[in-house]
Enzyme design. Structure first.
Site, PDB file in Angstrom:
ATOM      1  N   SER A   6       1.074  -1.254   0.121  1.00  0.00           N
ATOM      2  CA  SER A   6      -0.093  -0.080   0.127  1.00  0.00           C
ATOM      3  C   SER A   6       0.464   1.309  -0.033  1.00  0.00           C
ATOM      4  O   SER A   6       1.367   1.414  -0.139  1.00  0.00           O
ATOM      5  CB  SER A   6      -1.058  -0.023   1.446  1.00  0.00           C
ATOM      6  OG  SER A   6      -1.772   1.525   1.099  1.00  0.00           O
ATOM      7  N   TYR A  35      -2.342  -0.937  10.326  1.00  0.00           N
ATOM      8  CA  TYR A  35      -2.351  -1.185   8.640  1.00  0.00           C
ATOM      9  C   TYR A  35      -0.820  -0.666   8.127  1.00  0.00           C
ATOM     10  O   TYR A  35      -0.356  -1.386   6.959  1.00  0.00           O
ATOM     11  CB  TYR A  35      -3.331  -0.138   8.305  1.00  0.00           C
ATOM     12  CG  TYR A  35      -3.712  -0.735   7.090  1.00  0.00           C
ATOM     13  CD1 TYR A  35      -4.104  -2.311   5.953  1.00  0.00           C
ATOM     14  CD2 TYR A  35      -3.388   0.223   5.879  1.00  0.00           C
ATOM     15  CE1 TYR A  35      -4.425  -2.207   4.880  1.00  0.00           C
ATOM     16  CE2 TYR A  35      -3.943   0.436   4.225  1.00  0.00           C
ATOM     17  CZ  TYR A  35      -3.972  -1.242   3.854  1.00  0.00           C
ATOM     18  OH  TYR A  35      -4.196  -1.051   2.943  1.00  0.00           O
TER      19      TYR A  35
END
Length: 303
Positions: free
Chosen positions: A177, A190
């Site tokens: 990401s 995350y």
């Protein structure tokens, strides 16, 4: 301009167009023909888009997911087409090693090989529990790391073992990401997990290169998948509605550096297709950032 020159240019463009058409439809009709791929988190979002694209390019695809209903339905739907290769579903929780080992073993036993492993399964985590580092929730952090990082590590382990044992020069791809590229792009757990995936990718690439196995990852900007839309909706309260996807896409566009385009799941699937195909045969240890330049622009002072 002389008529002869115009005629010659017209002929050139006609021949060029014909060659390009033949190249696209005859010489390279399917970029993954004869290859076997496992895609975790393949029942929804980026995983689903990649399953469909890989199948269209001739790969035998094994969908791995904890959503048995959606995974089985997708496999059945794609396999019903006469021109499609085999698409199968295997239930798998990537955080459980026995599940991952079984996934790889069954795939190899059934199809005789493993060429591509796409570690795509992941979770965003509870937004409310990770809003501030001052409210750090250790249990929630462990959950996110268990799925996102442990799952990728286990996939690399068992995928690489199968490839090495049978002498296949395969490739391993993982979904990271932009939150793994810079700070301030996602929840703490995350963000930590996606940084870890980039690190694992680089380290595994260094080790597995001697076997001809390529290890890369993809770092997307915001894609309005069900995971992201659900998390966004839960943060604001209420259930997900049909127009939430469009609203989420509009929000992402407002943050984007590259205007006039919308990042969607199929764009990430196309990136995975490139990394899985022979066109990227010398790409190894790379984090392919698909963000329209947002991580670059946000690091620019005064621009």
């Amino acid at each position: 301009m002389p008529a002869q020159v115009i005629a010659e240019q017209t002929t050139f463009h006609s021949v060029h167009d014909t060659i390009m058409e033949e190249t696209n439809t005859t010489l390279y009709p399917k970029r993954l023909e004869g290859k076997v791929a496992i895609i975790t988190g393949g029942a929804h979002g980026i995983g689903k888009a990649t399953v469909m694209l890989f199948a269209r390019h001739g790969a035998t695809v094994v969908i791995a997911d904890v959503d048995n209903v959606a995974g089985s339905s997708l496999a059945k739907s794609l396999s019903s087409h006469k021109t499609s290769p085999m698409v199968a579903f295997i239930s798998c929780d990537v955080s459980v090693e026995a599940d991952v080992e079984n996934l790889v073993n069954v795939t190899v036993a059934r199809y005789g090989r493993l060429d591509i492993l796409f570690n795509n399964a992941g979770v965003l985590g509870d937004q409310k529990k990770h809003k501030s580092i001052l409210d750090f929730d250790a249990d929630e952090f462990d959950h996110v790391m268990r799925v996102n990082v442990r799952g990728v590590g286990l996939g690399m382990k068992h995928g690489a073992r199968a490839m090495i044992k049978r002498g296949f020069k395969g490739c391993i791809i993982s979904t990271a990401s932009v939150a793994g590229v810079m700070g301030g792009m996602g929840p703490h757990a995350y963000t930590a997990s996606k940084h870890a995936i980039v690190g694992l990718t680089k380290n595994a690439a260094c080790e597995l290169g001697k076997y001809g196995i390529r290890v890369n990852c993809i770092s997307p900007f915001g894609v309005a998948t069900s995971m992201l839309v659900n998390a966004w909706r839960k943060t604001s309260g209420g259930d997900v509605e049909d127009d939430d996807v469009e609203e989420m896409e509009e929000f992402v566009r407002s943050l984007a550096n590259l205007k006039g385009e919308t990042l969607r799941a199929n764009d990430i699937a196309e990136a995975a297709l490139y990394l899985a195909s022979d066109e990227s045969k010398y790409v190894n240890g790379h984090n392919l950032v698909v963000d329209g330049g947002v991580t670059t622009a946000r690091n620019c002072v005064g621009l």
